[in-house]
Design a protein around this motif. Structure first.
Motif, PDB file in Angstrom:
ATOM      1  N   ARG A 410      11.707   1.148   8.899  1.00  0.00           N
ATOM      2  CA  ARG A 410      11.139   1.392   7.653  1.00  0.00           C
ATOM      3  C   ARG A 410      12.191   2.399   6.870  1.00  0.00           C
ATOM      4  NH1 ARG A 410       6.359   3.713   7.809  1.00  0.00           N
ATOM      5  NH2 ARG A 410       5.985   2.634  10.027  1.00  0.00           N
ATOM      6  N   GLY A 411      12.055   2.239   5.651  1.00  0.00           N
ATOM      7  CA  GLY A 411      12.876   2.707   4.649  1.00  0.00           C
ATOM      8  C   GLY A 411      13.156   4.458   4.786  1.00  0.00           C
ATOM      9  N   MET A 412      13.971   4.795   4.016  1.00  0.00           N
ATOM     10  CA  MET A 412      14.029   6.254   4.098  1.00  0.00           C
ATOM     11  C   MET A 412      13.717   7.013   2.810  1.00  0.00           C
ATOM     12  SD  MET A 412      17.513   8.576   4.742  1.00  0.00           S
ATOM     13  CE  MET A 412      17.835   7.982   6.382  1.00  0.00           C
ATOM     14  N   PHE A 413      12.450   8.098   2.702  1.00  0.00           N
ATOM     15  CA  PHE A 413      12.127   8.628   1.498  1.00  0.00           C
ATOM     16  C   PHE A 413      13.247   9.308   0.996  1.00  0.00           C
ATOM     17  CE2 PHE A 413      10.707  12.793   0.100  1.00  0.00           C
ATOM     18  CZ  PHE A 413       9.995  12.343  -1.096  1.00  0.00           C
ATOM     19  N   ASN A 414      14.067  10.331   1.866  1.00  0.00           N
ATOM     20  CA  ASN A 414      15.158  11.124   0.983  1.00  0.00           C
ATOM     21  C   ASN A 414      16.470  10.292   1.406  1.00  0.00           C
ATOM     22  OD1 ASN A 414      14.615  11.569   3.617  1.00  0.00           O
ATOM     23  ND2 ASN A 414      15.331  14.043   3.383  1.00  0.00           N
ATOM     24  N   TYR A 415      16.517   9.185   0.930  1.00  0.00           N
ATOM     25  CA  TYR A 415      17.923   8.281   1.477  1.00  0.00           C
ATOM     26  C   TYR A 415      19.112   8.970   0.429  1.00  0.00           C
ATOM     27  CZ  TYR A 415      17.954   4.940  -2.614  1.00  0.00           C
ATOM     28  OH  TYR A 415      18.080   4.664  -3.678  1.00  0.00           O
ATOM     29  N   TYR A 416      20.314   8.372   0.847  1.00  0.00           N
ATOM     30  CA  TYR A 416      21.215   8.823   0.142  1.00  0.00           C
ATOM     31  C   TYR A 416      21.723   7.675  -1.184  1.00  0.00           C
ATOM     32  CZ  TYR A 416      22.509  12.240   3.478  1.00  0.00           C
ATOM     33  OH  TYR A 416      22.307  13.504   4.097  1.00  0.00           O
ATOM     34  N   GLY A 417      20.752   7.655  -1.875  1.00  0.00           N
ATOM     35  CA  GLY A 417      20.809   6.615  -3.015  1.00  0.00           C
ATOM     36  C   GLY A 417      20.590   7.089  -4.407  1.00  0.00           C
ATOM     37  N   GLN A 426       4.770   5.711   3.785  1.00  0.00           N
ATOM     38  CA  GLN A 426       5.264   4.662   4.547  1.00  0.00           C
ATOM     39  C   GLN A 426       6.765   4.768   5.070  1.00  0.00           C
ATOM     40  OE1 GLN A 426       4.780   1.091   1.937  1.00  0.00           O
ATOM     41  NE2 GLN A 426       2.659   1.442   1.793  1.00  0.00           N
ATOM     42  N   ASN A 427       7.498   5.432   4.687  1.00  0.00           N
ATOM     43  CA  ASN A 427       8.702   5.421   4.802  1.00  0.00           C
ATOM     44  C   ASN A 427       8.886   6.894   5.930  1.00  0.00           C
ATOM     45  OD1 ASN A 427       9.440   3.314   3.391  1.00  0.00           O
ATOM     46  ND2 ASN A 427      10.711   4.443   1.688  1.00  0.00           N
ATOM     47  N   HIS A 446      13.961   0.929   1.043  1.00  0.00           N
ATOM     48  CA  HIS A 446      12.976  -0.007   1.469  1.00  0.00           C
ATOM     49  C   HIS A 446      13.233  -0.348   2.988  1.00  0.00           C
ATOM     50  CE1 HIS A 446      11.682  -0.218  -2.516  1.00  0.00           C
ATOM     51  NE2 HIS A 446      12.745  -0.693  -2.939  1.00  0.00           N
ATOM     52  N   PRO A 447      11.981  -0.559   3.653  1.00  0.00           N
ATOM     53  CA  PRO A 447      12.317  -1.069   5.016  1.00  0.00           C
ATOM     54  C   PRO A 447      12.912  -2.543   5.205  1.00  0.00           C
ATOM     55  CG  PRO A 447       9.872  -1.555   4.200  1.00  0.00           C
ATOM     56  CD  PRO A 447      10.627  -1.032   3.163  1.00  0.00           C
ATOM     57  N   ARG A 448      13.870  -2.814   6.066  1.00  0.00           N
ATOM     58  CA  ARG A 448      14.217  -3.868   6.249  1.00  0.00           C
ATOM     59  C   ARG A 448      14.514  -4.228   7.924  1.00  0.00           C
ATOM     60  NH1 ARG A 448      19.959  -3.899   6.716  1.00  0.00           N
ATOM     61  NH2 ARG A 448      21.110  -2.195   6.475  1.00  0.00           N
ATOM     62  N   TRP A 449      15.102  -5.428   8.482  1.00  0.00           N
ATOM     63  CA  TRP A 449      15.662  -5.649   9.626  1.00  0.00           C
ATOM     64  C   TRP A 449      17.110  -5.289   9.790  1.00  0.00           C
ATOM     65  CZ3 TRP A 449      11.987  -7.366  13.010  1.00  0.00           C
ATOM     66  CH2 TRP A 449      10.823  -7.860  12.534  1.00  0.00           C
ATOM     67  N   TYR A 450      17.436  -4.639  10.956  1.00  0.00           N
ATOM     68  CA  TYR A 450      18.613  -4.369  11.247  1.00  0.00           C
ATOM     69  C   TYR A 450      19.058  -5.034  12.584  1.00  0.00           C
ATOM     70  CZ  TYR A 450      18.393  -0.316   8.137  1.00  0.00           C
ATOM     71  OH  TYR A 450      18.310   0.470   7.022  1.00  0.00           O
ATOM     72  N   GLU A 451      20.235  -5.705  12.820  1.00  0.00           N
ATOM     73  CA  GLU A 451      20.888  -6.107  13.755  1.00  0.00           C
ATOM     74  C   GLU A 451      21.654  -5.039  14.675  1.00  0.00           C
ATOM     75  OE1 GLU A 451      21.495  -9.472  16.380  1.00  0.00           O
ATOM     76  OE2 GLU A 451      20.441  -9.285  14.477  1.00  0.00           O
TER      77      GLU A 451
END
Length: 650
Positions: A410-417, A426-427, A446-451
């Protein structure tokens, strides 16, 4: 001295040869040869005397002997060892003897792995698979889904505070087993009393939400009204006798209590009918030469309906099964195949993954450290995404579950953007993402897929949710992880720890978990721990939050373990070796069988398991097609007379 004991036993064997069964003779011969030196009349190590073994009234002693032989703990390493053929013959003989005397553990949840694995995947001379006739109670989820359908109330029984489920349907099976097991759950007086209370809630919602539409559609024709309601609630048309009984009940109640009370009472009478609360699978028609009868069309609709949908069969499936013979397997497959692509089937398979891998248990694990930023429920939801994407692709499912490095986060609420995400619920927070070893600056809102890095993560067993599920407040649970691998992937058995054993690890905080586990090498522990500890220790690569690490207690973390007598150097080569194993695949299919049939497999089910493996291989690892093979198998569609009751003091 041994020659005297052997002579005495041999004399005793001769005396009873005319009455002893072949199993008893084989058991006595094995015990005489390999056990009496330590457990005979002159030396009774551990207070165990096996001189008169198969006549022992101590059934638990017989079970212990079987388990210790299966684990290769007995005879001990310093003694003469039986050949693999001798050991297998003794175990088969003891198993047959126990079953003949009403003590069959293999039918109980948690003991399915005792059934001989090699035999289960060997084609028998005669195919005669079937399930014993049975009547079993709806599980909790099915009861809720049916109640929601009946009332058109999608949130019925939902408690936002704790997601509580109705207490009238307690389901308690042994730990680490599937919840829905046909031979376990019945009704007692307290359960019935609570069910009556729950039925009041369902009646209230039915009358409030649906009553008027039934009255209007029936044009106040009482016979049509109650026939429609009966069919809607039970999923079956009412026969004339049943319908007349309802009409009589309503008339009497209306005369004595009034119309409103009569309506409620009659709806409740339908709700409490056995075929609303139970699944009847008795078989119908004439039995074949093996005593097998096909399910009736109604029974087949119920059995197959609940297999593909937690809410049970729909009207289309019920109508379709009325039109053809179950022996027309190709037509049955064609009828069922569309159900495999529905959301309801996806939910069924996700529930299988929940109960098989057990990662939702992470939600129950409390952590004192950083508890304000600890959200295991979100990790479980991310693991669900991982599981479901592989289900939707439906190719090489088991291997992908065990080795895929594509993780949903899932995404990060307090992300560095530039813009902070407004979606708190949700995050996750920065501390949430550290469970995946993701740097804060690499996470978006936002949530995403990571390799995931190839040296850090591979499959669900390296997902933080699974790792958390086998941890506690302060440490990992390497022993429990090893037990899970032993039972769920390798098909082995680990007996419960004896009550007299102190299972605590040392409290020395300067020691790593591996160092603390030296206590499991004690004589009273090592016989079982040598089978599971090496299978759990490779996961020490991760800490108690599921984070990848290289140090523990300022020491290099040691991740070596052992699989099939070979050393493994860490979790990634370990899970890869498991995913490559045919035995692991076969054991996985045995668990699929148990989940969908609600029972353990038996030797007669060997053809079904062989066909499931063939389908899995030929469809490039399609779990859905493999389940379809199971649902259209003799094991699923035939019923025989139920076996005699297992003695209660097991």
């Amino acid at each position: 001295m041994r020659w005297f004991v052997c002579l005495a036993v041999a004399t005793a064997m001769s005396a009873v040869a005319s009455t002893a069964s072949s199993e008893e003779v084989a058991i006595t011969a094995y015990i005489t040869k390999y056990c009496l030196d330590c457990h005979g009349p002159d030396t009774t190590e551990g207070d165990v005397d096996l001189t008169d073994f198969y006549r022992s009234a101590e059934i638990q002693l017989l079970f212990r002997a079987y388990d210790q032989t299966a684990l290769h703990n007995m005879p001990p390493e310093f003694s003469d060892q039986p050949s693999s053929q001798e050991r297998a013959k003794f175990m088969r003989s003891l198993d047959s003897f126990l079953k003949a005397n009403g003590h069959d553990r293999t039918r109980k949840p948690g003991y399915g792995n005792l059934v001989d694995h090699a035999v289960l995947f060997s084609e028998p001379a005669v195919r005669k698979a079937a399930t014993p006739a049975r009547i079993w109670r709806l599980d909790v989820d099915s009861f809720i889904a049916r109640a929601r359908q009946i009332t058109s109330h999608e949130l019925l029984f939902l408690d936002n505070r704790n997601n509580a489920k109705p207490v009238s349907f307690p389901y308690q099976t042994p730990d680490h087993t599937f919840l829905d097991f046909a031979g376990v759950h019945g009704f007692d007086s307290s359960t019935t009393e609570m069910l009556l209370l729950e039925s009041e809630t369902i009646v209230d919602e039915f009358i409030k939400r649906r009553w008027n539409r039934y009255v209007k559609s029936s044009h106040r024709d009482q016979k049509k009204l109650w026939a429609t309601i009966f069919s809607e609630i039970t999923g079956q048309p009412a026969d004339p006798e049943q319908l007349q009984a309802l009409l009589d009940l309503h008339a009497r109640s209306e005369r004595d209590l009034g119309e409103a009370a009569a309506n409620r009472l009659t709806v409740k009478a339908i709700l409490l009918r056995p075929n609303v609360l139970f699944r009847f699978e008795l078989g119908a028609g004439e039995a074949d030469k093996f005593g097998r009868r096909y399910l009736s069309p109604t029974e087949a609709a119920v059995t197959l309906g609940y297999a593909v949908d937690v809410a049970g069969p729909d009207a289309d499936l019920t109508a379709a099964l009325e039109q053809f013979d179950l022996n027309d397997r190709e037509r049955l497959r064609s009828t069922l195949r569309p159900y495999l692509e529905r959301d309801a089937m996806r939910s069924r398979l996700l529930r299988f993954a929940h109960e098989y891998f057990e990662y939702p248990r992470a939600i129950e694990v409390f952590k004192d450290k950083d508890k304000n930023d600890y959200h295991p429920n979100r990790l479980v939801e991310d693991a669900d995404k991982f599981i479901v994407e592989i289900l939707d692709e439906d190719r090489d499912v088991l291997r992908q579950w065990l080795t895929s490095r594509r993780f949903y986060v899932r995404g990060m609420f307090n992300y560095y953007g530039a813009k902070i995400s407004p979606i708190r619920k949700q995050n996750g927070y920065k501390d949430y993402h550290r469970n995946f070893n993701l740097a804060p600056e690499s996470v978006e809102k936002h949530p995403r897929w990571y390799e995931m890095p190839a040296n850090e993560r591979a499959g669900i067993l390296t997902h933080p949710a699974w790792l958390l599920a086998f941890s506690d407040n302060e440490k990992n649970q390497a022993i429990q992880r090893g037990r899970w691998v032993t039972t769920k992937l390798l098909g082995g058995m680990i007996p419960d720890a004896p009550v007299e054993v102190d299972a605590r690890l040392p409290a020395d905080e300067s020691m790593t978990l591996r160092e603390k586990m030296h206590v499991t090498r004690a004589q009273e522990c090592i016989h079982c721990h040598r089978h599971m500890d090496p299978l759990g220790l490779p996961f020490e690569q991760f800490d108690l939050f599921g984070q990848f690490r290289t140090q523990e207690k300022a020491k290099p973390v040691v991740t070596t373990g052992e699989l099939w007598g070979q050393e493994v150097t860490g979790p990634i080569p370990y899970v890869t070796a498991l995913a490559d194993s045919r035995q692991v695949k076969q054991v996985f299919l045995r668990h699929v069988f148990r989940f969908f049939t609600g029972r353990n497999e038996t030797i007669d089910d060997a053809p079904t398991l062989i066909d499931m493996e063939t389908t899995y291989d030929q469809t490039e690892g399609s779990l859905k097609e493999t389940v379809l093979t199971l649902l259209t198998s003799d094991s699923f569609l035939y019923r025989t007379d139920a076996p005699s009751t297992v003695k209660s003091h097991e």
